[in-house]
Design a protein around this motif. Structure first.
Motif, mmCIF file in Angstrom:
data_model
loop_
_atom_site.group_PDB
_atom_site.id
_atom_site.type_symbol
_atom_site.label_atom_id
_atom_site.label_comp_id
_atom_site.label_asym_id
_atom_site.label_seq_id
_atom_site.Cartn_x
_atom_site.Cartn_y
_atom_site.Cartn_z
ATOM 1 N N VAL A 29 -6.107 -1.069 3.019
ATOM 2 C CA VAL A 29 -4.856 -1.359 2.154
ATOM 3 C C VAL A 29 -4.956 -3.202 1.597
ATOM 4 O O VAL A 29 -4.857 -3.993 2.963
ATOM 5 N N ARG A 37 2.285 -8.141 2.883
ATOM 6 C CA ARG A 37 1.279 -7.451 1.801
ATOM 7 C C ARG A 37 2.345 -6.407 1.388
ATOM 8 O O ARG A 37 1.830 -6.082 0.228
ATOM 9 N N ASP A 38 2.642 -5.606 2.606
ATOM 10 C CA ASP A 38 3.339 -4.733 2.293
ATOM 11 C C ASP A 38 4.772 -4.703 1.324
ATOM 12 O O ASP A 38 5.604 -3.967 0.573
ATOM 13 N N ASN A 55 4.158 -2.432 -5.686
ATOM 14 C CA ASN A 55 3.818 -3.393 -5.867
ATOM 15 C C ASN A 55 2.992 -3.244 -6.964
ATOM 16 O O ASN A 55 3.437 -4.717 -7.545
ATOM 17 N N ARG A 76 -0.096 1.362 -4.949
ATOM 18 C CA ARG A 76 1.523 1.354 -3.942
ATOM 19 C C ARG A 76 2.287 0.574 -4.863
ATOM 20 O O ARG A 76 2.037 0.462 -6.020
ATOM 21 N N SER A 122 1.943 5.895 -5.601
ATOM 22 C CA SER A 122 2.893 5.977 -5.251
ATOM 23 C C SER A 122 4.412 6.620 -5.625
ATOM 24 O O SER A 122 4.462 6.525 -7.021
ATOM 25 N N ARG A 154 10.188 1.977 4.062
ATOM 26 C CA ARG A 154 9.009 1.604 3.581
ATOM 27 C C ARG A 154 8.183 2.686 4.387
ATOM 28 O O ARG A 154 7.639 3.147 3.824
ATOM 29 N N ARG A 184 0.527 -8.576 7.224
ATOM 30 C CA ARG A 184 1.088 -7.006 6.845
ATOM 31 C C ARG A 184 2.148 -7.184 6.099
ATOM 32 O O ARG A 184 1.914 -6.148 5.113
ATOM 33 N N ILE A 197 -4.636 0.750 -2.088
ATOM 34 C CA ILE A 197 -5.422 1.461 -1.400
ATOM 35 C C ILE A 197 -6.560 2.042 -1.487
ATOM 36 O O ILE A 197 -6.985 2.972 -2.326
ATOM 37 N N LYS A 230 -2.750 -5.274 -0.856
ATOM 38 C CA LYS A 230 -0.861 -5.865 -1.696
ATOM 39 C C LYS A 230 -0.943 -4.391 -2.855
ATOM 40 O O LYS A 230 0.331 -4.212 -2.781
#
Length: 493
Positions: free
Chosen positions: A118, A213-214, A165, A163, A134, A362, A210, A123, A120
């Motif tokens: 994973v 990042r998430d 982001n 993702r 996403s 999330r 994390r 994935i 930013k």
């Protein structure tokens, strides 16, 4: 909405929190002594194959063997239906496995050979050619553009999931991240070749990394960090980004979580009863299979008729339930007993409100329609222990019927009280506490980092009592040049 992040360390435990308009929205506690190993990759060995369940048990260096389903083993070509999948591993095989779900209760970890790394914005799926975007990216043009880009990246091997982001990120930046993730996989493969069975060959990021990042950091106003080592680490991570200016080092005399009013909110997580602003309240009841939530009107009587009062209460409850499951990190099946409503329109509106609020989570959630009995069932993806299990332990006084605060969390609360005394100007602090807890604090050197950094020249005494309840302690400051203490008193370190 004003959002802040908070990171601090207590010994080797990392405390992390996210607030929204000052209210705690997420809380995370990562401990080196815990079993939270989701995302880590190990070299394992198949010890048993259960053909009837299409599953295998794998030894991978943990106390309990993990379980591996046929659907979590990569296959070449088109994926067959679930009922036709077969295990292609045998007892004795050495396998590279990633923890998909940490061990919880009596269940071992769920493992997968379908690895994922994973980042930013992306994935990387090295064992698959699957590409996706996403579900939160709803603009069709943006969705299609990102999907086409992911498929181009996949041509070099592996699959990619884009993702949320990544919406405003340029393609060259995504290519750099894809190269970095491929490098992580290559390094993991190399470590696996040299490893012994049970060795960890890849460790997922610490909780503060994390979260950075998430989360979409554009929505975060400030990132407060109370530990110097963590601050330097995060500063390095964000060095070349526009988010570096959001970092705020905390160097106050009081504990950071207590100073910003977070500790009391964390403490309330363990309470089964949650009050609502109207005077109504929720009751949470945890079982091994699910979490049940009961909605009660309490002293809320409303200003109109019964139906409107009940409807208003249920709407408030739906919003708070969405917040609480995220805050408490409740996973699996959740059943909510809303107060009975006669209007179908009101019943539908309450479910819609719950769905809308859960979309901010999330973790993936799925809501079912309300039943005739006023029950709503929804699921939330479960990866690790809920926060009540993290912050408490089984109560030795009631033979497991209830829970009390864990030693680590009690020690943290004692440190808060000590720092308040020192911040008030006291040179000595006397802590009277349960003998077992005192031995734990001394044996684990729980205050070691703080003693070295902040408490030089101070005198901290522990006075153990065998008769004290495990949760009971007192902390008082003293400036007398000579202290009168019992023989059992111990000067900390």
């Amino acid at each position: 909405m004003h959002k802040d992040m908070f990171f601090d360390y207590f010994g080797e435990d990392c405390f992390a929190a996210v607030t929204e308009d000052g209210k705690l929205a997420e809380f995370h506690l990562d401990s080196n002594s815990s079993t939270e190993i989701a995302g880590n990759i190990y070299k394992g060995r198949v010890v048993n194959v259960l053909d009837g369940m299409q599953a295998a048990f794998v030894a991978f260096g943990q106390e309990k063997n993990g379980y591996l389903y046929a659907g979590d083993i990569p296959v070449e070509g088109e994926l067959p239906p679930p009922t036709e999948r077969r295990l292609n591993v045998r007892a004795g095989d050495e396998v590279m496995v990633q923890v998909a779900k940490s061990p919880i209760g009596t269940k071992g970890a769920r493992l997968s050979m379908c690895l994922s790394f994973v980042g930013k914005n992306l994935i990387f799926l090295p064992t698959s050619d699957f590409c996706a975007v996403s579900r939160k990216i709803t603009d069709p043009a943006v969705h299609d553009s990102l999907l086409q880009f992911a498929q181009k990246l996949s041509a070099e091997g592996g699959g990619f999931v884009v993702r949320t982001n990544a919406v405003n990120v340029r393609f060259p930046e995504l290519r750099v991240e894809a190269k970095y993730l491929r490098g992580l996989y290559a390094a993991t493969r190399a470590a696996y070749e040299d490893a012994s069975v049970g060795d960890m060959v890849y460790r997922d990021a610490d909780v503060h990394v994390r979260l950075l990042r998430d989360f979409d950091l554009a929505s975060i106003d400030n990132i407060y960090i109370g530990d110097e080592v963590a601050y330097r680490h995060v500063e390095t991570v964000l060095r070349r980004t526009r988010w570096k200016g959001k970092l705020v080092p905390y160097r106050g005399a009081r504990e950071m979580f207590e100073y910003y009013g977070l500790e009391e909110q964390v403490y309330r997580i363990i309470s089964p009863r949650v009050p609502l602003a109207s005077g109504a309240y929720l009751v949470f009841d945890r079982t091994e299979a699910l979490t049940a939530i009961d909605v009660n009107t309490g002293r809320f009587t409303g200003e109109t008729g019964l139906e409107e009062t009940v409807f208003s209460t249920n709407l408030l409850a739906a919003r708070e339930i969405a917040r609480q499951v995220r805050l408490r990190n409740i996973g699996g099946i959740v059943v909510v007993d809303f107060i009975d409503m006669t209007s179908e329109e009101h019943r539908a509106a309450v479910v819609q409100e719950l769905e809308k609020c859960l979309r901010e989570d999330r973790a993936k959630c799925s809501v079912s329609p309300m039943t005739e009995l006023g029950l709503v069932q929804f699921t939330r993806k479960k990866v690790k222990k809920d926060n009540v299990a993290v912050l408490t332990k089984k109560c030795p006084y009631c033979r497991g019927a209830g829970r009390i605060l864990s030693d680590s969390y009690l020690a943290f609360r004692i440190q808060i009280a000590i720092k308040k005394c020192l911040a008030a100007g006291y040179e000595s602090v006397i802590v009277e506490l349960n003998a077992g807890l005192a031995a734990y604090i001394a044996g684990e050197r729980k205050f070691g980092r703080t003693v070295k950094r902040e408490w030089g020249g101070k005198r901290i005494y522990l006075v153990p009592h065998k008769t004290f309840h495990e949760e009971y302690f007192t902390v008082k400051g003293d400036n007398a040049p000579v202290l009168t203490l019992p023989e059992t008193a111990v000067l900390l370190y």
